[in-house]
Design a protein around this motif. Structure first.
Motif, PDB file in Angstrom:
ATOM      1  N   LEU A 326      71.957 -31.042 -24.510  1.00  0.00           N
ATOM      2  CA  LEU A 326      73.140 -31.063 -24.800  1.00  0.00           C
ATOM      3  C   LEU A 326      73.111 -32.495 -25.324  1.00  0.00           C
ATOM      4  O   LEU A 326      73.161 -32.624 -26.791  1.00  0.00           O
ATOM      5  N   GLU A 361      79.509 -32.849 -21.263  1.00  0.00           N
ATOM      6  CA  GLU A 361      80.582 -32.699 -22.122  1.00  0.00           C
ATOM      7  C   GLU A 361      81.973 -33.113 -21.649  1.00  0.00           C
ATOM      8  O   GLU A 361      82.245 -33.488 -22.952  1.00  0.00           O
ATOM      9  N   ARG A 365      83.736 -34.589 -25.209  1.00  0.00           N
ATOM     10  CA  ARG A 365      85.151 -34.054 -25.342  1.00  0.00           C
ATOM     11  C   ARG A 365      85.866 -35.013 -25.535  1.00  0.00           C
ATOM     12  O   ARG A 365      86.411 -34.754 -26.417  1.00  0.00           O
TER      13      ARG A 365
END
Length: 454
Positions: A326, A361, A365
């Motif tokens: 990621l 994440e 985010r």
């Protein structure tokens, strides 16, 4: 002309074979070995016209042998190869008088060209000035082994012991000050202080006082052994630019290293930056690449930041592979500084010893949610880009060009789809869902945009 002999020292048999065959094909005689003792013996016996060697032969650093080589054969040029590919290696090669440094993997034609240049120059080693240590605390101010960073390291190693003025260009967060500090810290000539001045936050009076001093006193610019780092020189007021030109006309004084996030050539065209100052500053230029252009460096950067976080008292952490994937997919608009801040934040907030994909994440985010409040800023940036790249076509008023609208949409759509494909590792079903498209529509758009549909 007699055939030149290359002394090749490399302990990796496959690399030794390839280099050997290449140099023989170029018309050289080659004596190859993996033994430092054999190389020393050849040099003492007066054999060979040039050395091509790895940094390490078994456990022997070639830099330990160079002083004796210099005494025995001062005119013998040496080319150093290395798989370590750090700024410290490049700097050590330069300080020990190597003709050139080639990071592995290198283009074999580049090696042949470098050997030819070295033999033509007739330059051997110079007196070494070692001051670097592989075990010194935090010895690597710049991290990364990508080809783009190797170009940066090579420039730094070649000019670190000169008084040439250097201009460092790059986006915010790419490490411009770190590169400037490396030029100063790795130099054997600059024994004074490193003075960093952020010109973007200073008034013209402040700049004048710091650089040139008050009446009867000397400013920072007058210290001959120091380095003066002018951060964001593109923001320097015109009257201070005039004074800086005067300083650069003088002999001696501090070494000047300047940096900018703005293209100075464009500022010159706009009349916001003096042309004569631009050419005096732009003697040697270092272009620091954005992180999105050297993503292969991200794993090493992450590891370096985790080590620094531990040194600051945080618990030891690791990053699971899916989390690293990621991090590799993200484009890092804030560059290395943004990555560093994220890793420190994860190291501090994550309760587990392993940083997970979910952890990454969550933080990304959160940053995205902050960005939602700045949509007007995004729209403003797009408008700025349209003014720069499309305004001229619109002003032509040429009704025959009916594709302006379509061209702009394609230039936005193509990178959007490429980004989504990167995040989903090329899974088109997931990409279509991520973008809110039908899978067949996605395939059709990819074909229309010239993106591979495999």
């Amino acid at each position: 002309m007699s055939q030149k002999t290359v002394l090749l020292a490399e302990d990796d048999a496959s690399i030794r074979l390839i280099v050997n065959q290449t140099l023989v094909g170029e018309g050289y005689a080659v004596r190859a070995t993996s033994s430092p003792e054999a190389l020393e013996r050849w040099v003492r016996n007066g054999e060979g016209d040039i050395i091509v060697t790895d940094v390490y032969l078994t456990d022997t650093p070639i830099f330990d042998l160079l002083p004796s080589f210099r005494l025995a054969r001062p005119d013998l040029p040496i080319i150093v190869m290395s798989g370590q590919n750090t700024i410290l290696t490049a700097a050590s090669a330069a300080e020990h008088g190597a003709f050139d440094y080639l990071p592995k993997p290198f283009d074999i034609d580049q090696l042949s060209e470098t050997v030819a240049r070295a033999l033509k120059s007739g330059k051997g080693t110079t007196s070494p000035k070692p001051r670097l240590s592989q075990t010194a605390p935090n010895p690597l101010p710049l991290v990364g082994r990508s080809a783009l960073m190797q170009d940066v390291y090579r420039v730094i190693s070649r000019v670190m012991n000169t008084d040439l003025t250097v201009l460092i260009e790059g986006e915010s967060g790419t490490g411009k000050e770190l590169a400037a500090r490396a030029l100063h810290d790795l130099s054997t000539e600059r024994t004074g202080d490193f003075h960093a001045i952020d010109l973007a936050t200073m008034t013209p009076e402040d700049v004048s006082t710091q650089l040139f001093g008050k009446s009867g006193t000397e400013g920072l610019a007058h210290s001959e052994t120091s380095t003066l780092y002018l951060d964001e020189i593109g923001d320097l007021p015109l009257d201070a630019q005039t004074q800086l030109v005067k300083l650069l006309r003088e002999e001696g004084g501090a070494r000047i290293i300047a940096s900018t996030r703005k293209p100075l050539s464009r500022l010159v065209d706009e009349g916001a930056f003096r042309e004569d100052l631009y050419y005096r500053i732009n003697v040697v230029r270092i272009d620091l690449p954005p992180l999105r252009a050297r993503k292969e460096d991200i794993p090493e950067l992450v590891q370096a930041f985790l080590v620094r976080a531990e040194q600051r008292g945080l618990a030891r952490k690791e990053v699971e592979p899916s989390a690293m994937d990621l991090l590799l997919a993200y484009d890092w608009p804030g560059n290395v500084r943004e990555l560093e801040n994220l890793i420190f934040r994860l190291a501090a907030l994550s309760s587990d010893p392993v940083i997970s994909q979910r952890d990454v994440e969550r933080e990304l985010r959160a940053e995205s949610l902050k960005d939602l409040t700045a949509q007007a800023s995004l729209e403003h940036e797009i408008e700025t880009l349209l003014n720069r790249h499309v305004m001229a076509d619109l002003l032509k008023g040429d009704a025959s060009d009916e594709r302006i609208y379509q061209k702009v949409l394609e230039q936005v759509e193509r990178p959007l789809i490429k980004l989504a494909l990167t995040i989903t590792s090329g899974n088109k079903l997931k990409t279509a869902a991520l973008l809110g498209l039908n899978r067949n529509t996605l395939r059709a758009r990819m074909r229309a945009l010239g993106l591979a549909d495999t």
